[in-house]
Motif scaffolding. Structure first.
Motif, PDB file in Angstrom:
ATOM      1  N   PRO A  53    -101.696 -15.391  25.026  1.00  0.00           N
ATOM      2  CA  PRO A  53    -102.150 -15.409  23.626  1.00  0.00           C
ATOM      3  C   PRO A  53    -103.579 -14.860  23.457  1.00  0.00           C
ATOM      4  N   ILE A  54    -104.392 -14.954  24.510  1.00  0.00           N
ATOM      5  CA  ILE A  54    -105.753 -14.404  24.433  1.00  0.00           C
ATOM      6  C   ILE A  54    -105.692 -12.882  24.209  1.00  0.00           C
ATOM      7  N   PHE A  55    -104.666 -12.250  24.802  1.00  0.00           N
ATOM      8  CA  PHE A  55    -104.560 -10.791  24.703  1.00  0.00           C
ATOM      9  C   PHE A  55    -104.135 -10.330  23.309  1.00  0.00           C
ATOM     10  N   THR A  56    -103.545 -11.220  22.529  1.00  0.00           N
ATOM     11  CA  THR A  56    -103.085 -10.810  21.194  1.00  0.00           C
ATOM     12  C   THR A  56    -103.953 -11.405  20.083  1.00  0.00           C
ATOM     13  N   THR A  57    -105.018 -12.124  20.472  1.00  0.00           N
ATOM     14  CA  THR A  57    -105.906 -12.736  19.462  1.00  0.00           C
ATOM     15  C   THR A  57    -106.859 -11.705  18.871  1.00  0.00           C
ATOM     16  N   LYS A  58    -107.024 -11.760  17.543  1.00  0.00           N
ATOM     17  CA  LYS A  58    -107.953 -10.838  16.863  1.00  0.00           C
ATOM     18  C   LYS A  58    -109.340 -11.461  16.836  1.00  0.00           C
ATOM     19  N   ARG A  59    -110.334 -10.675  17.305  1.00  0.00           N
ATOM     20  CA  ARG A  59    -111.716 -11.148  17.250  1.00  0.00           C
ATOM     21  C   ARG A  59    -112.513 -10.256  16.302  1.00  0.00           C
ATOM     22  N   GLU A  60    -113.437 -10.882  15.597  1.00  0.00           N
ATOM     23  CA  GLU A  60    -114.287 -10.215  14.602  1.00  0.00           C
ATOM     24  C   GLU A  60    -114.835  -8.868  15.103  1.00  0.00           C
ATOM     25  N   GLY A  61    -114.541  -7.805  14.378  1.00  0.00           N
ATOM     26  CA  GLY A  61    -115.119  -6.495  14.693  1.00  0.00           C
ATOM     27  C   GLY A  61    -114.549  -5.820  15.918  1.00  0.00           C
ATOM     28  N   LEU A  62    -113.534  -6.398  16.531  1.00  0.00           N
ATOM     29  CA  LEU A  62    -112.976  -5.827  17.765  1.00  0.00           C
ATOM     30  C   LEU A  62    -111.452  -5.725  17.652  1.00  0.00           C
ATOM     31  N   ALA A  63    -110.893  -4.771  18.377  1.00  0.00           N
ATOM     32  CA  ALA A  63    -109.429  -4.678  18.407  1.00  0.00           C
ATOM     33  C   ALA A  63    -108.879  -5.698  19.401  1.00  0.00           C
ATOM     34  N   ARG A  64    -107.612  -6.071  19.215  1.00  0.00           N
ATOM     35  CA  ARG A  64    -106.958  -6.975  20.175  1.00  0.00           C
ATOM     36  C   ARG A  64    -106.810  -6.280  21.527  1.00  0.00           C
ATOM     37  N   CYS A  65    -106.937  -7.049  22.611  1.00  0.00           N
ATOM     38  CA  CYS A  65    -106.740  -6.468  23.952  1.00  0.00           C
ATOM     39  C   CYS A  65    -105.420  -5.706  24.001  1.00  0.00           C
ATOM     40  N   SER A  66    -104.367  -6.303  23.418  1.00  0.00           N
ATOM     41  CA  SER A  66    -103.016  -5.753  23.555  1.00  0.00           C
ATOM     42  C   SER A  66    -102.876  -4.385  22.903  1.00  0.00           C
ATOM     43  N   ILE A  67    -103.680  -4.099  21.877  1.00  0.00           N
ATOM     44  CA  ILE A  67    -103.584  -2.805  21.195  1.00  0.00           C
ATOM     45  C   ILE A  67    -103.988  -1.689  22.158  1.00  0.00           C
ATOM     46  N   CYS A  68    -105.151  -1.811  22.761  1.00  0.00           N
ATOM     47  CA  CYS A  68    -105.612  -0.766  23.684  1.00  0.00           C
ATOM     48  C   CYS A  68    -104.841  -0.832  25.001  1.00  0.00           C
ATOM     49  N   HIS A  69    -104.637  -2.048  25.477  1.00  0.00           N
ATOM     50  CA  HIS A  69    -104.131  -2.166  26.846  1.00  0.00           C
ATOM     51  C   HIS A  69    -102.614  -2.067  26.977  1.00  0.00           C
ATOM     52  N   SER A  70    -101.953  -1.553  25.933  1.00  0.00           N
ATOM     53  CA  SER A  70    -100.565  -1.125  26.141  1.00  0.00           C
ATOM     54  C   SER A  70    -100.559   0.377  26.385  1.00  0.00           C
ATOM     55  N   GLN A  71    -101.764   0.985  26.323  1.00  0.00           N
ATOM     56  CA  GLN A  71    -101.858   2.439  26.509  1.00  0.00           C
ATOM     57  C   GLN A  71    -102.699   2.848  27.709  1.00  0.00           C
ATOM     58  N   THR A  72    -103.623   2.002  28.136  1.00  0.00           N
ATOM     59  CA  THR A  72    -104.501   2.353  29.251  1.00  0.00           C
ATOM     60  C   THR A  72    -103.701   2.379  30.556  1.00  0.00           C
ATOM     61  N   THR A  73    -104.316   2.928  31.599  1.00  0.00           N
ATOM     62  CA  THR A  73    -103.591   3.039  32.857  1.00  0.00           C
ATOM     63  C   THR A  73    -103.939   1.939  33.854  1.00  0.00           C
ATOM     64  N   ASN A  74    -105.218   1.592  33.944  1.00  0.00           N
ATOM     65  CA  ASN A  74    -105.596   0.632  34.983  1.00  0.00           C
ATOM     66  C   ASN A  74    -105.119  -0.777  34.676  1.00  0.00           C
ATOM     67  N   PHE A  75    -105.275  -1.184  33.449  1.00  0.00           N
ATOM     68  CA  PHE A  75    -104.815  -2.508  33.024  1.00  0.00           C
ATOM     69  C   PHE A  75    -103.817  -2.272  31.900  1.00  0.00           C
ATOM     70  N   ARG A  76    -102.535  -2.412  32.228  1.00  0.00           N
ATOM     71  CA  ARG A  76    -101.508  -2.047  31.247  1.00  0.00           C
ATOM     72  C   ARG A  76    -100.569  -3.204  30.939  1.00  0.00           C
ATOM     73  N   LEU A  77    -100.591  -3.616  29.662  1.00  0.00           N
ATOM     74  CA  LEU A  77     -99.677  -4.654  29.184  1.00  0.00           C
ATOM     75  C   LEU A  77     -98.450  -3.992  28.566  1.00  0.00           C
ATOM     76  N   GLN A  78     -97.354  -4.747  28.450  1.00  0.00           N
ATOM     77  CA  GLN A  78     -96.148  -4.230  27.804  1.00  0.00           C
ATOM     78  C   GLN A  78     -96.415  -4.025  26.307  1.00  0.00           C
ATOM     79  N   LYS A  79     -95.793  -2.980  25.765  1.00  0.00           N
ATOM     80  CA  LYS A  79     -95.939  -2.720  24.319  1.00  0.00           C
ATOM     81  C   LYS A  79     -95.171  -3.763  23.530  1.00  0.00           C
ATOM     82  N   LEU A  80     -95.799  -4.285  22.472  1.00  0.00           N
ATOM     83  CA  LEU A  80     -95.084  -5.220  21.593  1.00  0.00           C
ATOM     84  C   LEU A  80     -94.393  -4.419  20.493  1.00  0.00           C
ATOM     85  N   PRO A  81     -93.084  -4.575  20.334  1.00  0.00           N
ATOM     86  CA  PRO A  81     -92.403  -3.853  19.253  1.00  0.00           C
ATOM     87  C   PRO A  81     -92.940  -4.325  17.905  1.00  0.00           C
TER      88      PRO A  81
END
Ligand code: HEC
Ligand code: HEC
Length: 262
Positions: free
Chosen positions: A161-189
Protein backbone atom coordinates in the motif's frame (compact mmCIF):
# COMPACT_ATOMS: atom_id res chain seq x y z
CA UNK A 1 13.20 -29.85 14.13
CA UNK A 2 12.53 -26.45 15.73
CA UNK A 3 15.99 -26.52 17.22
CA UNK A 4 17.57 -27.25 13.86
CA UNK A 5 15.78 -24.26 12.39
CA UNK A 6 17.01 -22.04 15.20
CA UNK A 7 20.59 -23.18 14.68
CA UNK A 8 20.26 -22.53 10.95
CA UNK A 9 18.90 -19.04 11.57
CA UNK A 10 21.78 -18.22 13.89
CA UNK A 11 24.24 -19.62 11.35
CA UNK A 12 22.74 -17.34 8.69
CA UNK A 13 22.99 -14.31 10.95
CA UNK A 14 26.64 -15.03 11.62
CA UNK A 15 27.75 -15.39 8.00
CA UNK A 16 29.33 -11.94 7.76
CA UNK A 17 31.93 -12.48 10.39
CA UNK A 18 32.43 -16.09 9.38
CA UNK A 19 33.12 -15.00 5.80
CA UNK A 20 35.48 -12.27 6.97
CA UNK A 21 37.35 -14.72 9.18
CA UNK A 22 37.94 -17.24 6.47
CA UNK A 23 39.12 -14.80 3.76
CA UNK A 24 42.67 -13.49 3.52
CA UNK A 25 42.98 -9.80 4.45
CA UNK A 26 46.50 -9.25 3.04
CA UNK A 27 45.50 -10.53 -0.40
CA UNK A 28 42.45 -8.32 -0.14
CA UNK A 29 44.48 -5.23 0.74
CA UNK A 30 47.20 -5.69 -1.89
CA UNK A 31 45.23 -7.16 -4.81
CA UNK A 32 41.51 -6.56 -4.44
CA UNK A 33 41.34 -2.95 -3.24
CA UNK A 34 43.44 -1.59 -6.13
CA UNK A 35 40.65 -2.85 -8.42
CA UNK A 36 38.16 -0.59 -6.63
CA UNK A 37 40.48 2.40 -7.08
CA UNK A 38 41.43 1.83 -10.74
CA UNK A 39 40.11 4.48 -13.13
CA UNK A 40 37.81 3.18 -15.89
CA UNK A 41 37.38 5.99 -18.39
CA UNK A 42 35.71 4.04 -21.18
CA UNK A 43 33.14 2.29 -19.14
CA UNK A 44 29.59 3.32 -19.99
CA UNK A 45 28.33 5.05 -16.84
CA UNK A 46 32.04 5.40 -16.14
CA UNK A 47 34.15 6.08 -13.15
CA UNK A 48 35.93 3.81 -10.80
CA UNK A 49 34.08 1.57 -8.31
CA UNK A 50 35.02 3.81 -5.39
CA UNK A 51 33.54 6.94 -7.01
CA UNK A 52 30.04 5.52 -6.66
CA UNK A 53 30.53 3.08 -3.84
CA UNK A 54 31.65 5.63 -1.27
CA UNK A 55 28.26 7.33 -1.87
CA UNK A 56 25.48 5.10 -3.20
CA UNK A 57 23.40 3.08 -0.80
CA UNK A 58 24.32 -0.58 -1.09
CA UNK A 59 26.14 -3.18 0.96
CA UNK A 60 29.33 -2.31 -0.92
CA UNK A 61 29.95 0.65 1.39
CA UNK A 62 33.53 1.81 0.88
CA UNK A 63 35.22 4.41 3.10
CA UNK A 64 35.59 7.92 1.65
CA UNK A 65 38.87 8.66 -0.17
CA UNK A 66 40.08 11.67 -2.13
CA UNK A 67 43.12 13.23 -3.77
CA UNK A 68 45.08 12.63 -6.97
CA UNK A 69 46.27 9.25 -5.78
CA UNK A 70 43.45 7.99 -3.57
CA UNK A 71 44.41 5.28 -1.09
CA UNK A 72 42.84 3.81 2.03
CA UNK A 73 44.56 3.62 5.41
CA UNK A 74 44.92 0.23 7.08
CA UNK A 75 41.98 1.02 9.36
CA UNK A 76 39.75 2.08 6.47
CA UNK A 77 40.72 -1.05 4.58
CA UNK A 78 39.60 -3.14 7.56
CA UNK A 79 36.19 -1.45 7.42
CA UNK A 80 36.02 -1.94 3.65
CA UNK A 81 36.96 -5.58 4.15
CA UNK A 82 33.98 -6.06 6.50
CA UNK A 83 31.62 -4.60 3.90
CA UNK A 84 33.12 -6.40 0.90
CA UNK A 85 33.17 -9.82 2.54
CA UNK A 86 29.39 -9.57 2.95
CA UNK A 87 29.16 -9.77 -0.83
CA UNK A 88 31.32 -12.85 -1.12
CA UNK A 89 30.67 -16.54 -0.52
CA UNK A 90 34.10 -17.86 0.52
CA UNK A 91 35.33 -20.58 -1.83
CA UNK A 92 32.65 -19.88 -4.45
CA UNK A 93 33.23 -17.01 -6.92
CA UNK A 94 30.09 -17.84 -8.91
CA UNK A 95 27.89 -17.33 -5.86
CA UNK A 96 29.59 -14.05 -4.92
CA UNK A 97 27.66 -10.91 -5.70
CA UNK A 98 30.88 -8.90 -5.84
CA UNK A 99 31.90 -10.92 -8.87
CA UNK A 100 28.47 -11.32 -10.47
CA UNK A 101 27.08 -7.81 -10.28
CA UNK A 102 29.59 -5.99 -12.55
CA UNK A 103 29.96 -9.06 -14.83
CA UNK A 104 28.12 -9.10 -18.19
CA UNK A 105 25.00 -11.30 -18.12
CA UNK A 106 26.25 -13.20 -21.20
CA UNK A 107 29.29 -14.21 -19.15
CA UNK A 108 27.13 -15.51 -16.29
CA UNK A 109 26.72 -12.21 -14.42
CA UNK A 110 23.62 -10.61 -12.87
CA UNK A 111 21.10 -9.01 -15.26
CA UNK A 112 21.58 -5.45 -13.98
CA UNK A 113 24.19 -3.36 -12.17
CA UNK A 114 23.45 0.31 -11.49
CA UNK A 115 27.12 1.05 -12.23
CA UNK A 116 27.30 -0.78 -15.57
CA UNK A 117 29.12 -3.91 -16.64
CA UNK A 118 32.86 -3.76 -15.99
CA UNK A 119 33.86 -7.28 -16.99
CA UNK A 120 32.80 -8.83 -20.30
CA UNK A 121 34.10 -12.28 -19.43
CA UNK A 122 35.30 -14.37 -16.52
CA UNK A 123 38.71 -14.40 -18.21
CA UNK A 124 39.14 -10.69 -17.39
CA UNK A 125 42.31 -10.39 -15.26
CA UNK A 126 40.46 -8.34 -12.61
CA UNK A 127 37.74 -10.97 -12.39
CA UNK A 128 40.42 -13.67 -12.09
CA UNK A 129 42.14 -11.77 -9.27
CA UNK A 130 38.87 -11.49 -7.37
CA UNK A 131 38.07 -15.15 -7.96
CA UNK A 132 41.52 -16.20 -6.68
CA UNK A 133 40.93 -14.16 -3.51
CA UNK A 134 37.45 -15.63 -2.97
CA UNK A 135 38.98 -19.11 -3.28
CA UNK A 136 41.35 -18.35 -0.38
CA UNK A 137 38.27 -18.70 1.82
CA UNK A 138 36.80 -22.01 2.78
CA UNK A 139 33.10 -22.58 2.33
CA UNK A 140 31.46 -21.78 5.66
CA UNK A 141 27.71 -21.46 5.86
CA UNK A 142 25.52 -20.43 2.98
CA UNK A 143 25.06 -16.69 2.49
CA UNK A 144 21.84 -15.35 3.93
CA UNK A 145 19.12 -15.29 1.30
CA UNK A 146 16.85 -12.29 1.68
CA UNK A 147 13.92 -14.33 0.40
CA UNK A 148 14.27 -16.72 3.31
CA UNK A 149 13.47 -14.18 6.00
CA UNK A 150 11.31 -11.48 4.41
CA UNK A 151 7.64 -12.01 5.16
CA UNK A 152 5.39 -12.12 2.07
CA UNK A 153 2.13 -11.52 3.94
CA UNK A 154 3.51 -8.40 5.61
CA UNK A 155 4.78 -7.27 2.23
CA UNK A 156 1.38 -7.83 0.60
CA UNK A 157 -0.73 -6.18 3.28
CA UNK A 158 1.50 -3.43 4.77
CA UNK A 159 4.31 -2.64 2.34
CA UNK A 160 2.57 -2.65 -1.02
CA UNK A 161 0.00 0.00 0.00
CA UNK A 162 2.96 2.37 0.51
CA UNK A 163 3.70 2.06 -3.22
CA UNK A 164 0.21 3.20 -4.21
CA UNK A 165 -0.17 6.00 -1.62
CA UNK A 166 -0.37 9.56 -2.95
CA UNK A 167 1.92 12.05 -1.23
CA UNK A 168 1.66 15.84 -1.48
CA UNK A 169 3.43 17.17 -4.59
CA UNK A 170 4.79 13.75 -5.59
CA UNK A 171 3.68 10.95 -7.87
CA UNK A 172 2.88 7.51 -6.44
CA UNK A 173 5.79 5.05 -6.49
CA UNK A 174 3.65 2.69 -8.57
CA UNK A 175 3.15 5.22 -11.39
CA UNK A 176 6.86 5.56 -12.18
CA UNK A 177 7.96 2.16 -11.03
CA UNK A 178 5.78 0.18 -13.39
CA UNK A 179 7.97 1.64 -16.15
CA UNK A 180 11.50 1.84 -14.73
CA UNK A 181 13.96 -0.99 -15.22
CA UNK A 182 15.89 -1.36 -11.99
CA UNK A 183 12.92 -1.34 -9.65
CA UNK A 184 9.88 -2.57 -11.53
CA UNK A 185 6.42 -3.15 -10.08
CA UNK A 186 3.54 -4.81 -11.95
CA UNK A 187 1.28 -2.43 -13.88
CA UNK A 188 -2.10 -1.84 -12.25
CA UNK A 189 -4.92 -2.06 -14.81
CA UNK A 190 -7.11 1.07 -14.94
CA UNK A 191 -9.68 1.09 -12.17
CA UNK A 192 -7.74 -1.22 -9.84
CA UNK A 193 -5.94 0.20 -6.79
CA UNK A 194 -4.39 -3.00 -5.43
CA UNK A 195 -2.40 -5.90 -6.85
CA UNK A 196 -3.76 -9.46 -6.93
CA UNK A 197 -1.83 -12.35 -5.39
CA UNK A 198 0.14 -13.27 -8.48
CA UNK A 199 1.14 -9.66 -9.15
CA UNK A 200 2.08 -9.26 -5.50
CA UNK A 201 4.39 -12.29 -5.79
CA UNK A 202 6.11 -10.66 -8.75
CA UNK A 203 6.44 -7.37 -6.90
CA UNK A 204 7.88 -9.27 -3.95
CA UNK A 205 10.51 -10.81 -6.25
CA UNK A 206 11.34 -7.42 -7.75
CA UNK A 207 11.83 -5.87 -4.34
CA UNK A 208 14.19 -8.61 -3.07
CA UNK A 209 17.24 -7.11 -4.71
CA UNK A 210 16.52 -3.68 -3.28
CA UNK A 211 16.47 -4.74 0.34
CA UNK A 212 19.10 -6.30 2.56
CA UNK A 213 17.38 -8.51 5.05
CA UNK A 214 18.05 -7.24 8.58
CA UNK A 215 19.70 -3.99 7.42
CA UNK A 216 17.33 -1.11 6.57
CA UNK A 217 20.22 1.34 6.13
CA UNK A 218 21.75 -0.78 3.35
CA UNK A 219 18.38 -1.21 1.63
CA UNK A 220 17.88 0.96 -1.45
CA UNK A 221 14.13 0.64 -1.20
CA UNK A 222 14.29 2.59 2.06
CA UNK A 223 17.20 4.90 1.30
CA UNK A 224 16.46 6.18 -2.22
CA UNK A 225 13.23 8.06 -1.34
CA UNK A 226 14.59 9.19 2.08
CA UNK A 227 15.85 12.78 2.43
CA UNK A 228 19.65 13.04 2.19
CA UNK A 229 19.70 14.97 5.51
CA UNK A 230 18.13 11.93 7.16
CA UNK A 231 20.89 9.68 5.79
CA UNK A 232 19.20 8.84 2.48
CA UNK A 233 20.79 8.58 -0.95
CA UNK A 234 21.95 11.94 -2.33
CA UNK A 235 19.56 11.68 -5.30
CA UNK A 236 16.36 9.88 -6.32
CA UNK A 237 14.80 10.83 -9.67
CA UNK A 238 11.34 10.33 -8.12
CA UNK A 239 11.90 12.84 -5.33
CA UNK A 240 12.17 12.49 -1.58
CA UNK A 241 9.09 10.90 -0.05
CA UNK A 242 10.21 10.74 3.57
CA UNK A 243 11.92 13.64 5.39
CA UNK A 244 12.87 11.56 8.39
CA UNK A 245 13.33 7.96 9.46
CA UNK A 246 10.53 8.55 12.00
CA UNK A 247 8.02 8.63 9.16
CA UNK A 248 5.52 5.82 9.88
CA UNK A 249 5.90 4.48 6.33
CA UNK A 250 9.67 4.33 6.70
CA UNK A 251 9.27 2.67 10.08
CA UNK A 252 6.91 0.07 8.60
CA UNK A 253 9.47 -0.71 5.89
CA UNK A 254 12.29 -0.94 8.44
CA UNK A 255 10.30 -3.29 10.67
CA UNK A 256 9.56 -5.52 7.69
CA UNK A 257 13.22 -5.62 6.61
CA UNK A 258 14.26 -6.47 10.18
CA UNK A 259 11.65 -9.21 10.26
CA UNK A 260 9.90 -7.54 13.20
CA UNK A 261 6.52 -6.80 11.61
CA UNK A 262 4.01 -9.59 12.16
C1 HEC B 1 28.32 4.78 -11.76
C2 HEC B 1 28.23 4.29 -10.40
C3 HEC B 1 28.78 2.91 -10.08
C4 HEC B 1 30.02 2.38 -10.39
C5 HEC B 1 31.14 3.05 -11.15
C6 HEC B 1 30.05 1.06 -9.80
N1 HEC B 1 28.86 0.78 -9.19
FE1 HEC B 1 28.37 -0.96 -8.23
N2 HEC B 1 26.50 -0.24 -7.86
C7 HEC B 1 26.05 1.00 -8.21
C8 HEC B 1 24.65 1.14 -7.79
C9 HEC B 1 23.75 2.37 -8.03
C10 HEC B 1 24.30 -0.07 -7.14
C11 HEC B 1 22.95 -0.45 -6.50
C12 HEC B 1 21.97 -0.92 -7.53
C13 HEC B 1 22.29 -2.29 -8.04
O1 HEC B 1 22.25 -3.26 -7.26
O2 HEC B 1 22.64 -2.42 -9.21
C14 HEC B 1 25.49 -0.92 -7.20
C15 HEC B 1 25.55 -2.18 -6.65
C16 HEC B 1 26.69 -2.96 -6.61
C17 HEC B 1 26.79 -4.24 -5.92
C18 HEC B 1 25.69 -4.92 -5.13
C19 HEC B 1 25.68 -4.37 -3.71
C20 HEC B 1 24.58 -4.95 -2.85
O3 HEC B 1 24.23 -4.34 -1.82
O4 HEC B 1 24.05 -6.02 -3.18
C21 HEC B 1 28.06 -4.69 -6.13
C22 HEC B 1 28.64 -5.97 -5.62
C23 HEC B 1 28.75 -3.69 -6.93
N3 HEC B 1 27.89 -2.66 -7.20
C24 HEC B 1 30.09 -3.79 -7.31
C25 HEC B 1 30.77 -2.83 -8.05
C26 HEC B 1 32.16 -2.94 -8.44
C27 HEC B 1 33.07 -4.08 -8.07
C28 HEC B 1 32.44 -1.83 -9.20
C29 HEC B 1 33.74 -1.52 -9.92
C30 HEC B 1 34.25 -2.56 -10.79
C31 HEC B 1 31.25 -1.02 -9.24
N4 HEC B 1 30.26 -1.65 -8.54
C32 HEC B 1 31.15 0.22 -9.88
C33 HEC B 1 26.75 1.99 -8.87
C34 HEC B 1 28.06 1.87 -9.33
C1 HEC C 1 8.48 10.54 -10.64
C2 HEC C 1 8.87 9.16 -10.81
C3 HEC C 1 9.25 8.35 -9.56
C4 HEC C 1 8.56 8.21 -8.38
C5 HEC C 1 7.24 8.83 -7.99
C6 HEC C 1 9.34 7.31 -7.55
N1 HEC C 1 10.49 6.94 -8.20
FE1 HEC C 1 11.93 5.69 -7.50
N2 HEC C 1 13.08 6.05 -9.16
C7 HEC C 1 12.64 6.72 -10.29
C8 HEC C 1 13.63 6.59 -11.36
C9 HEC C 1 13.53 7.19 -12.74
C10 HEC C 1 14.69 5.80 -10.82
C11 HEC C 1 15.99 5.32 -11.51
C12 HEC C 1 15.73 4.25 -12.53
C13 HEC C 1 15.26 2.89 -12.06
O1 HEC C 1 15.13 2.58 -10.88
O2 HEC C 1 15.05 2.04 -12.90
C14 HEC C 1 14.30 5.47 -9.45
C15 HEC C 1 15.05 4.70 -8.60
C16 HEC C 1 14.55 4.11 -7.45
C17 HEC C 1 15.22 3.08 -6.69
C18 HEC C 1 16.59 2.49 -7.00
C19 HEC C 1 16.52 1.34 -7.98
C20 HEC C 1 17.92 0.80 -8.25
O3 HEC C 1 18.12 -0.40 -8.21
O4 HEC C 1 18.82 1.58 -8.49
C21 HEC C 1 14.41 2.74 -5.66
C22 HEC C 1 14.67 1.69 -4.60
C23 HEC C 1 13.23 3.57 -5.75
N3 HEC C 1 13.35 4.40 -6.85
C24 HEC C 1 12.18 3.53 -4.85
C25 HEC C 1 11.04 4.34 -4.92
C26 HEC C 1 9.98 4.33 -3.94
C27 HEC C 1 9.88 3.39 -2.75
C28 HEC C 1 9.09 5.30 -4.31
C29 HEC C 1 7.85 5.77 -3.60
C30 HEC C 1 8.02 6.07 -2.17
C31 HEC C 1 9.59 5.89 -5.55
N4 HEC C 1 10.79 5.30 -5.88
C32 HEC C 1 8.96 6.89 -6.27
C33 HEC C 1 11.46 7.42 -10.41
C34 HEC C 1 10.47 7.54 -9.44
Amino acid sequence: MKRALLVLTIALLQTTSAAAQSLDFQTYKTQVEPIFLRMRPNNGPGGSCFMCHTKVVSRLRLQPVSGDKPAWTEEQSRLNFEAVTQLVVPGDPLKSKLLLHPLAPEAGGDPIHGGGKHWQSQADPEWQTLAAWVRTGSATTANSAAAATLDFEVFRTRIQPIFTTKREGLARCSICHSQTTNFRLQKLPPGRTAWNDEESRRNFDAVQRLVVSGDPLASRLLMMPLAAEAGGDPFHPGGKHWVSRDDPEWQALAAWVRGQAR
